[in-house]
Design an enzyme around this catalytic site. Structure first.
Site, PDB file in Angstrom:
ATOM      1  N   LYS A  70       0.843  -1.199   0.000  1.00 12.14           N
ATOM      2  CA  LYS A  70       0.000   0.000   0.000  1.00 12.14           C
ATOM      3  C   LYS A  70       0.883   1.255   0.000  1.00 12.14           C
ATOM      4  O   LYS A  70       1.973   1.252   0.569  1.00 12.14           O
ATOM      5  CB  LYS A  70      -0.891  -0.036   1.250  1.00 12.14           C
ATOM      6  CG  LYS A  70      -1.992   1.028   1.313  1.00 12.14           C
ATOM      7  CD  LYS A  70      -2.864   0.825   2.562  1.00 12.14           C
ATOM      8  CE  LYS A  70      -3.935   1.898   2.693  1.00 12.14           C
ATOM      9  NZ  LYS A  70      -4.787   1.692   3.896  1.00 12.14           N
ATOM     10  N   SER A 146      -9.770   2.016   3.226  1.00 13.45           N
ATOM     11  CA  SER A 146      -8.885   2.742   2.342  1.00 13.45           C
ATOM     12  C   SER A 146      -7.914   1.875   1.544  1.00 13.45           C
ATOM     13  O   SER A 146      -7.360   2.342   0.553  1.00 13.45           O
ATOM     14  CB  SER A 146      -8.064   3.736   3.169  1.00 13.45           C
ATOM     15  OG  SER A 146      -7.211   3.034   4.060  1.00 13.45           O
ATOM     16  N   SER A 170      -9.971  -0.424   7.294  1.00 15.52           N
ATOM     17  CA  SER A 170      -9.380  -0.185   5.973  1.00 15.52           C
ATOM     18  C   SER A 170      -8.761  -1.395   5.299  1.00 15.52           C
ATOM     19  O   SER A 170      -8.418  -1.342   4.123  1.00 15.52           O
ATOM     20  CB  SER A 170      -8.319   0.924   6.057  1.00 15.52           C
ATOM     21  OG  SER A 170      -8.946   2.181   6.054  1.00 15.52           O
TER      22      SER A 170
END
Lengths: 479, 477, 95
Positions: A70, A146, A170
């Site tokens: 990420k 997210s 997330s």
């Protein structure tokens, strides 16, 4: 099946028996990314893709297997921008501890970073400076957030497995929306060093994978004590693959009644009820319990998380790195840099958090929220004194349409209603695929356990997985 | 109306640990800008702090030396404000659970002990340095993250001199603990002052000014003195004082109002979630207490007792750790039972020499044994005190022994009776009038005659022996 | 709790974010709604509850005072938007 479609443990077997190389896996991922990522947008800065040889020849455990990271986890020399304009061009001079752990274990770091909501602020990956990620199951839908880029990449076979971060859901919510497995480990289990902080007391890095076995492998590799993180816990990491026993007979599972209430999509409820029945059928003892302070979790979260974020994000000021607006006056430079560098949601949260900490409001908001957080944790402690784990939906709905909730932040915040309490309590939880809605959108089942009891989560998840096929289904991407 | 001055001081002290507070960067002064930095002290995204064990130990030592109560539970908080020397735009500090509270120390203004309360001593981290240019400010983060402690006094100081004495006493204690350079000019000790005036007898505090930018103890005193006068003038002319921060301009010798950055209430303190709580148990504190070195006040009392020194003498001797060690070793070498003559030399001529050379007595180029020898010459009346002072200065300059310098300077006093008697006879012969005066009962005349003996001997006659001989000679005549 | 425009402006200043008038109004409305929502925690009795500033029971985490390698100035300044020699450079501070 193509190599990029396989799980990590399947690929490891193939590398071990000499039938493939890790280079071949990288190549198949590049091919896949080149083919579909213009549609999915799981990765950012794709222009940077260098198809250089990645054959590490590593003899360590992961044998050069690529891992997708990420964009908020620092990778030395690779852009790490939290999908924000304000960090544009930022190349950390150091690796996050999880990256060190991965490299030490022989993993290859995939050079493209996964898309995300800017600074992990969001539940849809629509708040990315690099544009929304699309849900591989339906490109008109959000992948959740997210860590939407990580989840979509895994679901679309653009990644073998990935790391995400989870502050209020997330990892789990996008895993649920994309039909993959996502674990938020116990707070303190995985080092946060090198994870660009959103809310320090809630953030954890965790795996997003195609099945529970991969999650167990990846968790063991990234977990462990880190002297660079004061909040990392010095406790040995078990071999989680030993928990993959396909046996939950007699296991006591609690179902929190507050997680099956109005506002929940009835289709999701039906799918989750079915999954709970399945667990019962596999021998688990199911009983309803109460987590009385659940209704306060979202407000408490949005006070604590934004307060911490407002302080954590103060460093993005144009002085040392990233974007700087032109001005010949320092304060104006600060204000313009931050006005132009942060997206709308980031500004909203910084404002809310600054307000919650400000003079005259601290006691009413921040301090009170910390106290309610204690109550929420106590609710869980009580349940875990009698039960092995808690099972609930991951999200009240399946993936929603892109743009559907962007105009109403509050409604967006409420999509985290089932995931937030876990972060507040610091406990681990995993989302696994447990079915689909009529529109062929995945639904996730959330398994929560007491602190440092990831083993029970893996055991339940794996057992469920061994007796269902949901995790084997793959989206077809219309090109 | 008469006003009482009320002063409280906030002292920031850099701890001299090997590494910074929250990262492993070596603390190394005088290096190129931004060369003693790492991702952590630069506050780069993703980095996390872990506190330095030695910094905590040092801070506890200081807190104990100031008689503070170490708090059982302490934590770090974030103090949020934007400034380019602060990489995270918050400073890790302590707010509601400081390391320690309720201490005190004694100051000796005009030789009377006065107890000054210490409100709290807490932990924090230093900021970087800014260099201001025409259009830009340049930032060096080498200093960023050096462990600091803040020592906050109660508003118990009632004059600029008391503030000065407090700082001197504080520095002395820290120096004994050996936990900080304590050098205000180098910035390892920094001091802000809060000052207000109130009508004599009033218990209510007046409107205060916060003074910053002083870079010496004298600067603190001067700034406070300026402020006492400025505030008194305003009050006497019935003008309103405003609570403000003022900067000391040492060159112009005045304070100027500074437009405030963020007000104290805008700091948005909250517990730093990146750092854990600290539970400091009593046994640990007692262990540190047990290892504390002897502190100035204790040493003063011991000197008074062991060497029968006056409080005044002892206090001067102990104000510097190294000088007190030097002095004590000299005292031990000095074999006489009465130490006073030696002590007088230590706090008199020797200290004077040190001041002239801007050094401590222990830093002077003089062997302890030689100093003691010199005092012996004086005590045995082999040289005059005046000569001895000259010799002392030469000893420091040349490193030669006392004996050699006395010989070279031919400074030994004439104590030989035959030699002296010859001089006396000639003086008596030449000063018949004074001889008569003395015989008539004018004792002053003897002084004159001794003076003549001194003159004739080029100052080398031992004045005491000369006086005795003269008296005896004249009484017999 | 109501949040007025003056408060928003002050908060924006503390956060060093420049807000245009239209942004200010939009944010004002949104924050008003959000704060209205989070205000629900005010109805709970938390009188004798300890605040969970840390969710972990760990304490006293310290490190040894051992020097580690620092960055070179070149590396430290690598990402700098503006620098001069070995310094980071920022616009002049005008209070």
């Amino acid at each position: 099946m193509e190599l990029n479609q396989l799980t990590a443990h399947q690929l490891l077997d193939k590398i071990k028996d000499g039938s493939i190389t890790s280079q071949a896996i990288f190549d198949s991922l590049y091919q896949r990314v080149n083919k579909i990522d213009d549609k999915v947008n799981a990765y950012v800065r794709r222009g940077n893709l260098e198809r250089t040889g990645k054959e590490s020849g590593s003899k360590s455990e992961l044998l050069g297997l690529p891992v997708t990271i990420k964009d908020n986890i620092c990778t030395e020399g690779l852009n790490t921008e939290c999908c924000s304009k304000i960090l544009q061009g930022f190349r950390p001079p150091y690796d996050a501890t999880v990256i060190n752990n991965l490299k030490r274990s022989g993993a290859g770091i995939f050079e493209l970073k996964a898309n995300m909501d800017e600074f992990a602020f969001g539940s849809s990956t629509e708040n990315s400076y690099f544009g929304s990620t699309h849900n591989p199951w339906n490109l008109d839908c959000v992948p959740g957030g997210s860590s939407g880029g990580s989840a979509a990449a895994v679901a679309a076979d653009e990644a073998i497995w990935a790391l995400g971060s989870d502050t209020g859901g997330s990892i789990r919510q996008p895993a649920s929306f994309c039909g993959v497995v996502g674990l938020k480990p116990t707070y303190g289990r995985v080092s946060r060093f090198g994870l660009i902080a959103f809310a320090s007391s809630l953030d954890q890095i965790g795996p997003i994978t195609k099945d529970v076995e991969d999650a167990a492998i990846l968790t063991r590799i990234i977990a462990g004590y880190d002297p660079n993180d004061s909040t990392s816990v010095n406790q040995s990491v078990p071999d989680y693959t030993k928990s993959l026993t396909n046996d939950i007979k007699g296991l006591k599972i609690a179902i929190p009644k507050e997680y099956f209430v109005e506002g929940m999509d009835p289709e999701v409820k039906a799918v989750v009820d079915e999954a709970v029945n399945k667990l019962k059928g596999l021998g688990a003892v199911i009983k309803q319990v109460t987590l009385a302070h659940t209704e306060y979790a979202v407000p408490v979260y949005y006070i604590i998380a934004t307060a911490e974020a407002s302080s954590n994000l103060a460093r993005f000021d144009g002085v040392q790195y990233g974007y700087r607006a032109k001005s010949d006056n320092l304060i104006e430079m600060y204000k313009k840099t931050r006005a132009e560098g942060f997206g709308e949601e980031a500004k909203r949260r910084i404002m809310l958090g600054t307000f919650a900490l400000s003079h005259g409001y601290y006691d009413a908001y921040y301090l009170r929220a910390l106290k309610v957080r204690t109550l929420i944790k106590q609710d869980f402690d009580k349940v875990f004194s009698e039960f092995d784990c808690i099972v609930a939906p991951t999200s009240p709905s399946a993936a929603f349409k892109i743009g559907e909730r962007t105009s109403d932040p509050l409604k967006m915040y409420l999509s985290d209603i089932y995931t937030i309490s876990v972060n507040l309590a610091g406990i681990p939880a995993m989302s696994i695929p447990c079915g689909f809605t009529k529109n062929k959108l995945p639904v996730g089942l959330q398994i929560m356990a007491g602190a440092f009891n990831e083993e029970t989560i893996f055991k339940v998840g794996h057992t469920y997985e061994q007796n269902t096929d949901w995790h084997k289904l793959k989206p077809v991407i219309r090109l | 109306m008469r006003y009482q001055t009320v002063i409280g001081l906030e002292v920031h002290l850099q701890l001299s640990t090997r590494t910074k507070a929250f990262c492993g960067c070596a603390i190394d002064f005088g290096q190129a800008p931004n060369s003693c930095v790492c991702p952590i002290c630069l506050g780069l995204p993703g980095t996390l702090p872990v506190y330095n064990k030695e910094a905590l130990n040092s801070a506890i030592k200081v807190a104990l030396a100031f008689n503070c109560q170490i708090q059982e539970h302490t934590k770090f908080d974030r103090k949020n404000y934007f400034y380019p020397d602060l990489p995270k735009n918050y400073q890790i500090s302590q707010f509601d659970l400081p390391l320690s509270r309720n201490g005190h120390m004694y100051i000796y203004t005009e030789n009377k002990p006065k107890r000054i309360g210490i409100t709290r001593i807490h932990l924090e981290e230093d900021a970087g340095k800014l260099v201001h240019e025409e259009a830009n400010s340049l930032v060096d983060f080498n200093r960023t993250g050096i462990p600091l402690i803040e020592i906050v006094s109660e508003p118990d100081l009632n004059s600029p001199q008391e503030a000065f004495d407090y700082l001197t006493g504080l520095k002395s204690i820290i120096e004994y603990l050996d936990v900080s350079d304590c050098d205000m000019e180098k910035g390892s000790l920094r001091c802000d002052a809060n000052i207000s005036l109130r009508p004599e007898g009033s218990s209510q505090l007046g409107v205060k000014t916060e003074l910053k930018n002083m870079n010496s103890f004298k600067g603190v005193k001067d700034a406070l003195q300026f402020e006492v006068e400025r505030q008194a003038e305003l009050l006497l002319s019935n003008q309103q004082l405003v609570q403000e921060t003022r900067l000391w301009d040492a060159e112009k010798g005045r304070t100027v109002s500074m437009r405030s950055k963020e007000g104290a209430k805008d700091y948005r303190y909250f517990p730093d979630p990146d750092l854990t709580l600290f539970n400091i148990n009593k046994a640990f504190v007692e262990e540190i207490r047990g290892r504390l070195p002897e502190l100035p006040l204790d040493k003063m009392h011991r000197f008074m007792k062991d060497y029968s020194l006056s409080e005044y003498d002892a206090k001067i001797l102990v104000s510097s750790k190294k000088d007190s060690q030097f002095a004590e070793e000299c005292i031990k070498i000095y074999s006489e039972k009465d130490k006073k003559p030696l002590v007088n030399w230590l706090i008199g001529p020797l200290l004077q020499e040190a001041k002239v050379r801007k050094a401590g007595i222990s830093e002077l180029n003089i062997e302890k044994k030689e100093l003691v020898n010199l005092v012996g010459f004086v005590q045995r009346q082999e040289i005059s005190g005046l000569s001895a002072k000259t010799v002392l200065s030469q000893m420091i300059d040349t490193g030669k022994s006392a004996e050699l310098l006395i010989k070279e300077g031919n400074l030994l006093q004439v104590s030989d009776l035959d030699d002296l008697n010859k001089i006396i006879e000639s003086v008596i012969a030449l000063n018949a009038k004074s001889v008569d005066d003395f015989k008539a009962g004018k004792s002053n005349a003897l002084m004159f005659l001794v003076g003549q003996v001194m003159k004739k001997s080029s100052g080398k006659a031992n004045p005491k022996i000369a006086g005795d001989l003269l008296r005896r000679r004249l009484s017999n005549a | 709790m109501a949040i007025d425009n003056e408060t928003i402006k002050h908060v924006a200043h503390l956060a060093r974010i420049e807000l245009q008038q239209n942004e200010l109004e939009k944010l004002s409305n949104q924050l008003h709604d959000i704060i209205g929502f989070i205000d629900r925690i005010s109805k709970l009795d938390v009188e004798n509850i300890a605040p969970a500033s840390h969710i972990l029971p760990i304490s006293n985490v310290l490190r040894e005072d051992n020097p580690q390698v620092s960055l070179t100035p070149e590396k430290a300044l690598e990402n700098a938007p503006d620098k001069k020699g070995n310094f980071f450079s920022v616009p002049k501070i005008i209070e």
